[in-house]
Design a protein around this motif. Structure first.
Motif, short mmCIF file in Angstrom:
data_model
loop_
_atom_site.label_atom_id
_atom_site.label_comp_id
_atom_site.label_asym_id
_atom_site.label_seq_id
_atom_site.Cartn_x
_atom_site.Cartn_y
_atom_site.Cartn_z
N ARG A 190 0.82 -1.21 0.00
CA ARG A 190 0.00 0.00 0.00
C ARG A 190 0.86 1.27 0.00
N TYR A 193 1.76 1.87 -3.61
CA TYR A 193 0.64 2.46 -4.35
C TYR A 193 0.43 3.93 -3.97
N VAL A 225 -4.12 -4.10 -2.64
CA VAL A 225 -4.68 -2.94 -3.34
C VAL A 225 -5.51 -3.49 -4.48
#
Length: 415
Positions: A190, A193, A225
């Motif tokens: 994460r 991302y 994700v």
């Protein structure tokens, strides 16, 4: 807050609290709160930890934080400092995060207006304490980045720094440590991302591309994700870099992975690819053929107007811009500006002047700043009407307008 402790009521035992935790019986755990002693000690701390967690499961974050703070005062640990930061992070996300923006004016059953700054300030204080104790904490670095990126008005510079810190620290772990701390992988992915998203906002498209491609590889088969989000962000980075074929492929793959009824924004990005190729008719077709007019966002209506205008369909562009204005709360200055430019191109300078005036009025009212494209358009409209003195005065005002560091809300691409 706990009620006065009665000496006739036994304190909750840690073993009992842990059993209720395992059974996820949050309400039963919360019911033991009044049985905690007024003066907590190391023996009662584990039960208080469990009760605090149960309170978060019922959206009672401020009560959870108040209880944890009492525990930390008598039994400070790295984990409890991180837990305090997490509880306030979760509260901030509920109050200020993306999912809260649509209903923030409706309030929240467990938050008052006076609690909002208390939540922000509390998180800042406790994340600093958590990172003081554990500077290499991947979870805390991720949460700090998210706080900056999603809550602190898109402060992407410190957000990106925190995300990159989390990525670097995870990559520095040995294979044995990664296996032992398998829970950290989610925060690593994460962070890749979210770091890519912040990098793209900062105009660092090459870094964004690197991070999001790494996210796609590392998250294969796990979906920490959502696949549509990863691939959509990869497409945005490639589009920004002018890698149009690669961007189109990423957006098409994202479409395949998207939930039914939640893919309209991806058709918008495919339209942007065609606009970048100089094919406005093909861009308009992506939106017209694949999205229902009544479901289109204001940004999507505006993008369709841009495509129609670029294709020479000025009346169609006007219709799209007027549709965009119906439900737009954030980007009306953009739509009014585009509408003014279209009227100007169609030889309707008076209508253009009205549209540019509305763009400036909205921008000033909503964001307390000027919108230079609308100022420039207003000068051109006044000049086209033969009001040269007014046009010169308008251009003088434009020259004094300071450039903005980042787009105002509503100016980012539909997502």
């Amino acid at each position: 807050m706990s009620e006065p402790h009665s000496t006739s009521t036994p304190s909750p035992r840690s073993a009992d609290a842990q059993e209720l935790m395992r059974n996820q019986d949050w309400d039963a755990l919360i019911e033991t709160l009044p049985r905690l002693p007024d003066s907590l000690d190391a023996a009662s701390a584990p039960a208080a930890d469990a009760i605090s967690f149960a309170l978060t499961q019922r959206d009672r974050h401020l009560e959870a934080a108040a209880l944890l703070e009492r525990v930390y005062a008598v039994a400070p640990t790295d984990r409890r400092a991180s837990s305090m930061a997490y509880v306030l992070y979760a509260a901030a996300m509920r109050l200020f995060g993306p999912s809260a923006r649509r209903t923030i004016d409706d309030g929240h059953p467990h938050f008052g207006v006076e609690d909002r700054e208390r939540v922000r300030d509390g998180f800042r204080s406790w994340i600093a304490e958590a990172l003081r104790r554990q500077p290499d904490s991947i979870k805390d670095l991720y949460r700090l980045g998210m706080f900056h990126a999603q809550i602190e008005s898109c402060k992407d510079v410190p957000a990106l720094r925190a995300f990159l810190g989390a990525v670097e620290r995870y990559q520095a772990l040995s294979a044995t440590e990664r296996e032992r701390r398998h829970d950290l992988r989610k925060y690593y992915v994460r962070s890749l991302y979210a770091g890519a998203r912040s990098a793209l906002r900062l105009g660092r498209a090459q870094l964004a591309r690197k991070l999001v491609y790494q996210c796609v590889r590392e998250d294969e088969g796990r979906d920490h994700v959502a696949r549509a989000h990863k691939l959509g962000l990869a497409g945005k980075a490639c589009l920004e870099l002018g890698e149009l074929d690669t961007a189109e492929r990423a957006f098409r793959l994202a479409l395949d992975a998207a939930e039914r009824g939640r893919a309209d924004y991806l058709f918008g990005y495919l339209a942007r690819v065609e606009l970048a190729r100089g094919a406005p008719a093909a861009a308009a077709k992506w939106i017209e053929a694949h999205t229902r007019p009544e479901r289109r966002s204001s940004a999507l209506h505006r993008l369709l107007g841009d495509a129609r205008r670029a294709a020479g369909d000025l009346d169609g562009a006007v219709a799209s811009y007027e549709a965009a204005l119906r439900n737009d709360r954030m980007g009306k200055h953009l739509t009014f500006t585009a509408l003014g430019e279209t009227h100007l191109a169609a030889g309707r300078p008076k209508a253009a002047e009205r549209a540019f005036d509305k763009a400036l009025a909205f921008r000033r009212r909503r964001y307390q700043s000027e919108h230079p494209p609308a100022v420039a358009g207003l000068a051109a409209a006044r000049e086209a009407r033969g009001h040269d003195a007014d046009a010169d005065a308008t251009r003088t005002g434009l020259a004094r307008a300071l450039p903005r560091e980042r787009p105002a809300p509503g100016e980012e691409a539909a997502s």
